[in-house]
Design an enzyme around this catalytic site. Structure first.
Site, PDB file in Angstrom:
ATOM      1  N   THR A  28       0.833  -1.207   0.000  1.00  0.00           N
ATOM      2  CA  THR A  28       0.000   0.000   0.000  1.00  0.00           C
ATOM      3  C   THR A  28       0.871   1.262   0.000  1.00  0.00           C
ATOM      4  O   THR A  28       0.526   2.244  -0.646  1.00  0.00           O
ATOM      5  CB  THR A  28      -1.002   0.026   1.177  1.00  0.00           C
ATOM      6  OG1 THR A  28      -0.321  -0.338   2.360  1.00  0.00           O
ATOM      7  CG2 THR A  28      -2.160  -0.922   0.954  1.00  0.00           C
ATOM      8  N   HIS A 120      -0.881 -15.900  -5.230  1.00  0.00           N
ATOM      9  CA  HIS A 120      -2.046 -15.463  -6.005  1.00  0.00           C
ATOM     10  C   HIS A 120      -1.673 -15.098  -7.431  1.00  0.00           C
ATOM     11  O   HIS A 120      -2.375 -14.327  -8.088  1.00  0.00           O
ATOM     12  CB  HIS A 120      -2.755 -14.302  -5.287  1.00  0.00           C
ATOM     13  CG  HIS A 120      -3.427 -14.738  -4.017  1.00  0.00           C
ATOM     14  ND1 HIS A 120      -3.715 -13.883  -2.981  1.00  0.00           N
ATOM     15  CD2 HIS A 120      -3.863 -15.958  -3.612  1.00  0.00           C
ATOM     16  CE1 HIS A 120      -4.294 -14.570  -2.002  1.00  0.00           C
ATOM     17  NE2 HIS A 120      -4.395 -15.821  -2.358  1.00  0.00           N
TER      18      HIS A 120
END
Ligand code: ZN
Length: 250
Positions: A28, A120
């Site tokens: 982030t 992922h």
């Protein structure tokens, strides 16, 4: 909590096989939203079920590509932050082995880390679901961004799918196997920026804990596994991890 950083340093020094487990929170600070989170801003036009599933990709690839475009643009432009660089530094110093990540942005590798296991998938490549030909995402997204044209496989004309794991897809078998092997060997797992809420990836730190591994959790928000942590670090990882590296270097 005052002594959390020195306590983490002690666990890292004692460990024989430390593994990091990172989630969206490590990226982030590099400007990458968590694409699975409703707060990411990626769900303003579409709901996850509408676009971020394999079924949706097959049915309406144009919506899928509309949705994924901003994420890819941000991943392309993003640079690693001090948290990514600190994990790479811990590896260089011999304090950390594998880095298991739930992120698809490639920033950990860009920071110079080795042995990164991408649970992922990755935003850097794309594969034809029909004939398995692999493409670079830069190549297919450039075409899409310039001409709004959905990328098709040059061999079989099927729509190409980015190698990111969608909501209704299983984790890549190799990555899942490698992650489990790393966790079985680990006597320390350092969780960085993951809320430990996405199944089945979130089972890995708990499995390590059951094997007797120590657990450090560095997350701004409480996680579902705070109960198993030996050390909890409640500050941003881009601030905490460089401090740990600095102590270990001194
Ligand atoms: Zn093909």
């Amino acid at each position: 909590m005052v002594n959390a950083i020195p306590a983490a340093v002690e666990l890292i020094k004692k460990a024989r096989h430390a593994v990091a487990f990172s989630g969206a929170g490590i990226s982030t600070a590099s400007g990458i939203p968590d694409f699975r989170s409703p707060e990411s801003g990626l769900w303003e036009r579409y709901s996850p079920g509408e676009v971020a599933s394999y079924q949706a990709f097959k049915q309406t690839p144009s919506h899928f590509y509309d949705w994924i475009r901003p994420l890819f643009l941000r991943a392309q432009e993003a640079e690693p932050n001090p948290a990514h660089r600190s994990l790479a530094a811990l590896q260089d110093m011999g304090y950390l082995q594998e880095i298991i990540t739930q992120n698809i942005d490639g920033l950990q590798q860009k920071a110079g880390a080795k042995d990164v296991i991408e649970l992922h998938g990755s935003a850097s490549t794309a594969t034809c679901p029909n004939c398995r030909t692999q493409y670079s995402t830069d190549e297919i997204m450039a075409l899409y961004i310039q001409k709004q044209s959905i990328p098709h496989c040059s061999l079989c004309r099927s729509v190409i799918k980015p190698d990111v794991v969608l909501f209704d897809e299983l984790l890549p078998e190799n990555a899942w196997h490698e992650a489990n092997t790393a966790v079985e060997k680990a006597d320390l797992v350092i969780v960085v920026g993951s809320s430990l809420s996405v199944y089945p990836a979130n089972m890995l730190p708990a499995a390590a804990h059951r094997n007797g591994a120590k657990i450090i959790i560095n997350s701004l928000a409480p996680t579902e596994n705070d109960g198993i942590a030996d050390v909890l670090l409640r500050e941003g990882c881009e601030f905490v991890l460089p401090q740990i590296v600095a102590i270990l270097e001194s």
